[in-house]
Scaffold this active site. Structure first.
Site, PDB file in Angstrom:
ATOM      1  N   GLY A 179       0.513   8.302   2.522  1.00  0.00           N
ATOM      2  CA  GLY A 179       0.033   9.494   1.802  1.00  0.00           C
ATOM      3  C   GLY A 179      -1.471   9.639   1.960  1.00  0.00           C
ATOM      4  N   ARG A 188       4.250   8.965   7.572  1.00  0.00           N
ATOM      5  CA  ARG A 188       4.968   7.751   7.186  1.00  0.00           C
ATOM      6  C   ARG A 188       5.883   7.460   8.372  1.00  0.00           C
ATOM      7  NH1 ARG A 188       3.689   7.301   1.792  1.00  0.00           N
ATOM      8  NH2 ARG A 188       3.473   9.248   0.639  1.00  0.00           N
ATOM      9  N   ASP A 198      -0.276  -0.248   0.922  1.00  0.00           N
ATOM     10  CA  ASP A 198       0.259  -1.569   1.284  1.00  0.00           C
ATOM     11  C   ASP A 198       1.248  -1.519   2.451  1.00  0.00           C
ATOM     12  OD1 ASP A 198       2.080  -0.287  -0.326  1.00  0.00           O
ATOM     13  OD2 ASP A 198       2.430  -1.978  -1.673  1.00  0.00           O
ATOM     14  N   THR A 227      -5.310   5.229  -0.912  1.00  0.00           N
ATOM     15  CA  THR A 227      -4.154   5.752  -1.654  1.00  0.00           C
ATOM     16  C   THR A 227      -4.609   6.178  -3.039  1.00  0.00           C
ATOM     17  OG1 THR A 227      -2.081   5.176  -2.781  1.00  0.00           O
ATOM     18  CG2 THR A 227      -3.497   3.331  -2.187  1.00  0.00           C
ATOM     19  N   ASP A 269      -2.913   5.951  -5.604  1.00  0.00           N
ATOM     20  CA  ASP A 269      -2.127   5.242  -6.623  1.00  0.00           C
ATOM     21  C   ASP A 269      -2.862   4.124  -7.370  1.00  0.00           C
ATOM     22  OD1 ASP A 269      -0.051   6.896  -5.883  1.00  0.00           O
ATOM     23  OD2 ASP A 269       0.869   5.430  -4.529  1.00  0.00           O
ATOM     24  N   ASP A 324      -2.805   1.005  -6.771  1.00  0.00           N
ATOM     25  CA  ASP A 324      -1.747   0.026  -7.020  1.00  0.00           C
ATOM     26  C   ASP A 324      -1.960  -1.302  -6.292  1.00  0.00           C
ATOM     27  OD1 ASP A 324      -1.398   1.106  -4.511  1.00  0.00           O
ATOM     28  OD2 ASP A 324       0.737   1.482  -4.719  1.00  0.00           O
ATOM     29  N   ARG A 381       3.451   6.396  -7.868  1.00  0.00           N
ATOM     30  CA  ARG A 381       4.574   5.539  -7.440  1.00  0.00           C
ATOM     31  C   ARG A 381       4.969   4.602  -8.572  1.00  0.00           C
ATOM     32  NH1 ARG A 381       4.690   2.276  -1.996  1.00  0.00           N
ATOM     33  NH2 ARG A 381       2.694   1.608  -2.824  1.00  0.00           N
TER      34      ARG A 381
HETATM   35  O1  F6P Z   1       1.351   6.973  -2.406  1.00  0.00           O
HETATM   36  C1  F6P Z   1       0.794   8.217  -2.687  1.00  0.00           C
HETATM   37  C2  F6P Z   1       1.827   9.152  -3.273  1.00  0.00           C
HETATM   38  O2  F6P Z   1       1.178  10.386  -3.563  1.00  0.00           O
HETATM   39  C3  F6P Z   1       2.566   8.641  -4.495  1.00  0.00           C
HETATM   40  O3  F6P Z   1       1.822   8.765  -5.675  1.00  0.00           O
HETATM   41  C4  F6P Z   1       3.804   9.491  -4.475  1.00  0.00           C
HETATM   42  O4  F6P Z   1       4.880   8.797  -5.083  1.00  0.00           O
HETATM   43  C5  F6P Z   1       4.072   9.674  -2.999  1.00  0.00           C
HETATM   44  O5  F6P Z   1       2.854   9.410  -2.335  1.00  0.00           O
HETATM   45  C6  F6P Z   1       4.547  11.038  -2.622  1.00  0.00           C
HETATM   46  O6  F6P Z   1       4.824  11.028  -1.264  1.00  0.00           O
HETATM   47  P1  F6P Z   1       5.110  12.289  -0.374  1.00  0.00           P
HETATM   48  O7  F6P Z   1       3.819  12.950  -0.061  1.00  0.00           O
HETATM   49  O8  F6P Z   1       5.772  11.735   0.827  1.00  0.00           O
HETATM   50  O9  F6P Z   1       5.992  13.216  -1.193  1.00  0.00           O
END
Ligand code: F6P
Length: 320
Positions: free
Chosen positions: A11, A72, A103, A126, A128, A130, A172
């Site tokens: 992300g 991803r 991670d 990120t 997050d 986390d 997340r």
């Molecule tokens: O890891 C960053 C994040 O924004 C998380 O907070 C969320 O769960 C996820 O990515 C959303 O992913 P995507 O952009 O693939 O919907």
């Protein structure tokens, strides 16, 4: 080391561009050549590399997103994808790679070091927050500020209509975005994956605050608990007030990075390339007590993220 690569993965996060700028400029400072890999590991597998110089990163520190794009990439989990990624690096003569991501992205970097001998350095990009080894991840500060802005606006309309707002934020499995947003906006309640909650108590608290003269309630729900809509449904059955759910969603991933994320990006990008220049590999950079630090990648990702229970207690004490 003569030539390095740079990619963003997973992300996107505000501040990634500031890190890219710092990494490229630091490489130029050391006389190293830099290739930008487009679309994260997917671009490495598909051979989408662009040469970068000091000019390629002009005027990007203020921009959200990532100029290198991101993805991803499931193909990197397969041997065939891994071989292709390593072959691309060999083709360009790239000896070191800076990986900006979370991670999952770090595990890709570790694989390239251990299986193919590529020196890799990870930068925690990120929203997050986390990762335990660093006090803050790149993008967290901007994301929280975006959430604060959204909740402040919501409060206006919720108060006019005397409603209960349930606001879903990202993160997340980590509740930091929710916790910091709740504390900064004076939310009544924050619901996090790290702490137990009692829906009956939350409803009783709403009644209590209304009896004390409040005209609206703000509940922040971390996505790791459940969706805002699902939580609103549960609250609706317990209170007599109008309940509305709002999901801030991907808006919290975009926008102009804050000072904190621009400066953090600059410091992390600079340290990552300085480490590569000094011959380091398989490490990640981060910030602790306002000092830039670096750790072995495995040590870093195996640290269990600790919940800031003191901050949570503070929030509970002052939310009335
Ligand atoms: O890891 C960053 C994040 O924004 C998380 O907070 C969320 O769960 C996820 O990515 C959303 O992913 P995507 O952009 O693939 O919907």
């Amino acid at each position: 080391m003569k030539r390095i690569g740079l990619l963003t993965s997973g992300g996107d996060a505000p501040g990634m561009n500031a890190a890219i700028r710092a990494a490229v400029r630091t490489a130029v400072h050391y006389g190293m050549e830099v290739y930008g890999v487009m679309r994260g590991y997917a671009g490495l597998i598909d051979d989408e590399l662009v040469p970068m110089d000091a000019g390629s990163v002009s005027n990007i520190a203020s921009r959200g997103g990532t100029i290198l794009r991101t993805a991803r990439c499931l193909e990197l989990l397969e041997k065939e994808g891994q071989d292709k990624a390593a072959a691309t690096l060999r083709k360009y003569g790239i000896e070191g790679l800076v990986v900006i991501g979370g991670d999952g992205s770090f595990m890709g970097a570790k694989m390239l070091t251990e299986q193919y001998g590529v020196s890799t350095i990870g930068i925690p990009g990120t929203i997050d927050n986390d990762l335990e080894y660093t006090d803050y991840t790149l993008g967290f500060d901007t994301a929280v500020n975006t959430c604060i802005d959204a909740v402040d606006k919501l409060r206006d309309t919720m108060e006019s209509h005397e409603r209960v707002a349930v606001v879903e934020v990202m993160g997340r499995h980590c509740g930091d975005i929710a916790l910091y947003t709740g504390l900064a906006t004076g939310a009544d309640t924050v619901v996090l994956p790290e702490a137990p909650y009692d829906i009956g108590e939350i409803a009783a608290r709403i009644e209590k605050t209304r009896a004390a003269g409040k005209h609206c309630n703000i509940i922040i729900v971390a996505e790791g608990v459940m969706s805002g809509e699902a939580f609103a449904e549960r609250i609706r059955s317990l209170v007599k007030y109008d309940v509305r759910a709002t999901n801030i969603g991907h808006i919290q991933r975009g926008g102009m990075p804050t000072m904190a994320d621009r400066v953090l990006g600059a410091r992390l990008g600079n340290r990552a390339v300085t480490l590569l220049h000094g011959g380091a590999a398989n490490r990640v950079v981060g910030i602790r007590k306002n000092e830039i630090v670096d750790f072995d990648i495995i040590e870093a990702v195996s640290m269990k993220k600790r919940f800031d229970s003191k901050l949570y207690e503070t929030l509970q004490t002052i939310s009335m």
